[in-house]
Design a protein around this motif. Structure first.
Motif, PDB file in Angstrom:
ATOM      1  N   GLY A 237       0.807  -1.330  -0.054  1.00  0.00           N
ATOM      2  CA  GLY A 237       0.031   0.014   0.072  1.00  0.00           C
ATOM      3  C   GLY A 237       1.038   1.160  -0.080  1.00  0.00           C
ATOM      4  O   GLY A 237       0.704   2.352  -0.589  1.00  0.00           O
ATOM      5  N   ASP A 238       1.840   1.247   0.735  1.00  0.00           N
ATOM      6  CA  ASP A 238       2.784   2.375   0.854  1.00  0.00           C
ATOM      7  C   ASP A 238       3.485   2.589  -0.668  1.00  0.00           C
ATOM      8  O   ASP A 238       3.604   3.985  -1.068  1.00  0.00           O
ATOM      9  N   LEU A 239       3.806   1.508  -1.407  1.00  0.00           N
ATOM     10  CA  LEU A 239       4.416   1.935  -2.867  1.00  0.00           C
ATOM     11  C   LEU A 239       3.303   2.097  -3.758  1.00  0.00           C
ATOM     12  O   LEU A 239       3.500   2.915  -4.670  1.00  0.00           O
ATOM     13  N   ASP A 240       1.980   1.649  -3.671  1.00  0.00           N
ATOM     14  CA  ASP A 240       0.834   1.954  -4.408  1.00  0.00           C
ATOM     15  C   ASP A 240       0.615   3.617  -4.476  1.00  0.00           C
ATOM     16  O   ASP A 240       0.370   4.102  -5.667  1.00  0.00           O
ATOM     17  N   GLY A 241       0.613   4.026  -3.600  1.00  0.00           N
ATOM     18  CA  GLY A 241       0.263   5.688  -3.264  1.00  0.00           C
ATOM     19  C   GLY A 241       1.296   6.360  -3.618  1.00  0.00           C
ATOM     20  O   GLY A 241       1.224   7.614  -3.968  1.00  0.00           O
ATOM     21  N   ASP A 242       2.736   5.863  -3.577  1.00  0.00           N
ATOM     22  CA  ASP A 242       3.701   6.787  -3.644  1.00  0.00           C
ATOM     23  C   ASP A 242       5.146   5.948  -4.178  1.00  0.00           C
ATOM     24  O   ASP A 242       5.731   5.537  -3.356  1.00  0.00           O
ATOM     25  N   ALA A 243       5.327   6.012  -5.365  1.00  0.00           N
ATOM     26  CA  ALA A 243       6.226   5.031  -6.151  1.00  0.00           C
ATOM     27  C   ALA A 243       7.477   5.538  -5.742  1.00  0.00           C
ATOM     28  O   ALA A 243       8.369   4.621  -5.721  1.00  0.00           O
ATOM     29  N   GLY A 244       7.838   6.842  -5.107  1.00  0.00           N
ATOM     30  CA  GLY A 244       9.225   7.368  -4.819  1.00  0.00           C
ATOM     31  C   GLY A 244       9.559   6.906  -3.547  1.00  0.00           C
ATOM     32  O   GLY A 244      10.669   7.340  -2.965  1.00  0.00           O
ATOM     33  N   ARG A 245       8.543   6.568  -2.724  1.00  0.00           N
ATOM     34  CA  ARG A 245       8.646   6.441  -1.164  1.00  0.00           C
ATOM     35  C   ARG A 245      10.024   5.214  -1.007  1.00  0.00           C
ATOM     36  O   ARG A 245      10.840   5.665  -0.080  1.00  0.00           O
TER      37      ARG A 245
ATOM     38  N   SER B  84       3.886  -4.472 -11.340  1.00  0.00           N
ATOM     39  CA  SER B  84       4.292  -3.202 -11.085  1.00  0.00           C
ATOM     40  C   SER B  84       4.908  -3.039  -9.924  1.00  0.00           C
ATOM     41  O   SER B  84       6.055  -2.413  -9.928  1.00  0.00           O
ATOM     42  N   LEU B  85       4.389  -3.562  -8.953  1.00  0.00           N
ATOM     43  CA  LEU B  85       5.346  -3.352  -7.660  1.00  0.00           C
ATOM     44  C   LEU B  85       6.311  -4.344  -7.671  1.00  0.00           C
ATOM     45  O   LEU B  85       7.646  -4.017  -7.176  1.00  0.00           O
ATOM     46  N   ASP B  86       6.458  -5.614  -8.332  1.00  0.00           N
ATOM     47  CA  ASP B  86       7.672  -6.329  -8.534  1.00  0.00           C
ATOM     48  C   ASP B  86       8.547  -5.571  -9.118  1.00  0.00           C
ATOM     49  O   ASP B  86       9.844  -5.684  -8.714  1.00  0.00           O
ATOM     50  N   LYS B  87       8.349  -5.237 -10.214  1.00  0.00           N
ATOM     51  CA  LYS B  87       9.303  -4.368 -10.944  1.00  0.00           C
ATOM     52  C   LYS B  87      10.025  -3.245 -10.249  1.00  0.00           C
ATOM     53  O   LYS B  87      11.123  -2.822 -10.429  1.00  0.00           O
ATOM     54  N   LEU B  88       9.036  -2.345  -9.477  1.00  0.00           N
ATOM     55  CA  LEU B  88       9.350  -1.180  -8.654  1.00  0.00           C
ATOM     56  C   LEU B  88      10.491  -1.710  -7.553  1.00  0.00           C
ATOM     57  O   LEU B  88      11.615  -1.231  -7.384  1.00  0.00           O
TER      58      LEU B  88
ATOM     59  N   THR C 128      10.380 -10.457 -11.874  1.00  0.00           N
ATOM     60  CA  THR C 128      11.751  -9.348 -11.987  1.00  0.00           C
ATOM     61  C   THR C 128      12.549  -9.326 -11.010  1.00  0.00           C
ATOM     62  O   THR C 128      13.765  -9.110 -11.050  1.00  0.00           O
ATOM     63  N   LEU C 129      11.790  -9.085 -10.004  1.00  0.00           N
ATOM     64  CA  LEU C 129      12.339  -9.077  -8.478  1.00  0.00           C
ATOM     65  C   LEU C 129      13.382 -10.288  -8.231  1.00  0.00           C
ATOM     66  O   LEU C 129      14.522  -9.989  -8.134  1.00  0.00           O
TER      67      LEU C 129
ATOM     68  N   LEU D 272      10.725  -4.188   3.400  1.00  0.00           N
ATOM     69  CA  LEU D 272       9.595  -4.193   2.598  1.00  0.00           C
ATOM     70  C   LEU D 272       8.744  -5.345   2.341  1.00  0.00           C
ATOM     71  O   LEU D 272       9.330  -6.675   2.264  1.00  0.00           O
ATOM     72  N   LYS D 273       7.526  -5.338   2.693  1.00  0.00           N
ATOM     73  CA  LYS D 273       6.659  -6.769   2.961  1.00  0.00           C
ATOM     74  C   LYS D 273       5.966  -6.722   1.885  1.00  0.00           C
ATOM     75  O   LYS D 273       4.814  -6.084   1.664  1.00  0.00           O
ATOM     76  N   LEU D 274       5.917  -7.364   0.649  1.00  0.00           N
ATOM     77  CA  LEU D 274       5.163  -7.488  -0.558  1.00  0.00           C
ATOM     78  C   LEU D 274       4.113  -8.768  -0.368  1.00  0.00           C
ATOM     79  O   LEU D 274       4.602  -9.975  -0.350  1.00  0.00           O
TER      80      LEU D 274
END
Length: 350
Positions: free
Chosen positions: A60-68, A95-99, A130-131, A87-89
């Protein structure tokens, strides 16, 4: 650096290589993932729950703020010294995997704070993740895949946990208890803790199978075990009643299918041992059959040979997948599977 052997993993968790800037711990057994991540976090920073030294992020943290994530990895510890970015995925979003992969690659190559350690916890990352690909290639990253515990690993876990509390199980009781344990490490640990309380911490008791009768008899999944035994025993009405009783106790469809699958695997393992020369009763005991259920289990063993069990296996797997589909009538799927198995057993003369 990929660590897949238990001794290598334990050595790394006890004394992480200073050259490692990142770690990815992933697998289907989330309990093991969490346990190993917690052990590593405690070695990276003195206080893993201190917000001054640790940044804890979720999907959720990354979903709302990709630069966090990039900002956290670049930040310095407010107290000075080592910093942990954890980071707990939980999701499987590409998209999150790539980020996460891009951040890990940059950090492993020294783009951010060199005193920050990047720890990623994830579920079952496939080969197309990708991760996972980036982590396995990065020289400064430790990759720890977590597989479901084998019976031997669980037995060791039980012995060590009980020994630390001054109680124990003899060989037969240990085999029985391990056979009943859920595969998830976190849930299994709670069951071990419950057993410690039942035996009495520090009592010095070494329990046998009969000592566990009352403990196992009040298992939350007892109705599901009854349903599975009734289904493979050809008792259609009883299997249906046990499943409905389990549903009333709050058990889900996937849990019912899992109980049927576990009973099938117990029959299969026993048949394999018998084919390799073991006696039926001895093989049943080695497969974790409770002594009170041995007579019925051996009756079923005479009908359910390996070929028939292999024919049923795909039906169990299909039901398991169907139950986990969003919006599926999981309890009805489990009930249909149980009745199908019971009908087959009846046709075989059970």
């Amino acid at each position: 650096m990929i660590l897949s052997r238990r001794p290598d993993i334990e050595r790394f968790l006890a004394r992480p290589d200073p050259a490692m800037r990142c770690a990815v711990i992933y697998g289907r057994d989330i309990g093991v993932v969490r346990e190993r991540a917690a052990a590593l976090a405690a070695k990276v920073v003195e206080r893993p729950d201190d917000p001054f030294d640790v940044a804890l992020l979720t999907d959720g943290d990354l979903d709302g703020d990709a630069g966090r994530l990039e900002n956290e990895l670049a930040s310095q510890s407010l107290m000075g010294g080592r910093r942990l970015v954890r980071l707990k995925l939980a999701s499987e979003k590409a998209s999150l995997d790539k980020l996460a992969a891009e951040a890990l690659k940059a950090h492993a190559e020294g783009a951010y704070n060199p005193d920050a350690f990047f720890l990623v916890e994830a579920g079952a990352l496939g080969r197309d993740s990708t991760l996972r690909k980036v982590a396995e290639k990065a020289a400064a990253c430790a990759v720890i895949p977590c597989y479901e515990d084998e019976p031997g690993d669980m037995a060791r876990l039980v012995r060590e946990a009980l020994g630390a509390e001054g109680v124990g199980l003899n060989a037969d009781a240990l085999a029985l208890f391990v056979a009943r344990l859920p595969k998830d490490r976190g849930v299994a640990r709670r069951e071990i803790e419950r057993l410690v309380l039942y035996l009495g911490p520090g009592s010095g008791v070494t329990a046998g199978p009969k000592d566990l009768e009352d403990f196992l008899g009040v298992e939350p999944e007892a109705s599901l075990a009854d349903a599975a035994s009734d289904a493979f025993g050809g008792r259609i009405a009883e299997a249906q009643a046990a499943l409905r009783r389990a549903a009333a106790e709050g058990e889900s469809g996937p849990a019912a299918v899992r109980a049927l699958g576990q009973h099938l695997q117990r029959l299969r393992r026993t048949q394999t041992l018998v084919r390799n020369g073991a006696g039926a009763a001895e093989a049943a005991k080695a497969s974790g059959v409770f002594w009170k259920n041995e007579r019925e289990f051996l009756r079923q063993l005479r009908a359910w040979n390996l070929e028939v069990l292999d024919a049923v296996q795909p039906e169990v797997l299909a039901a398991d997948r169907a139950c986990k589909t969003a919006g599926s009538p999981d309890r009805l799927i489990a009930e249909r599977l149980a009745l199908t198995i019971a009908a087959r057993a009846r046709r075989m003369g059970l």
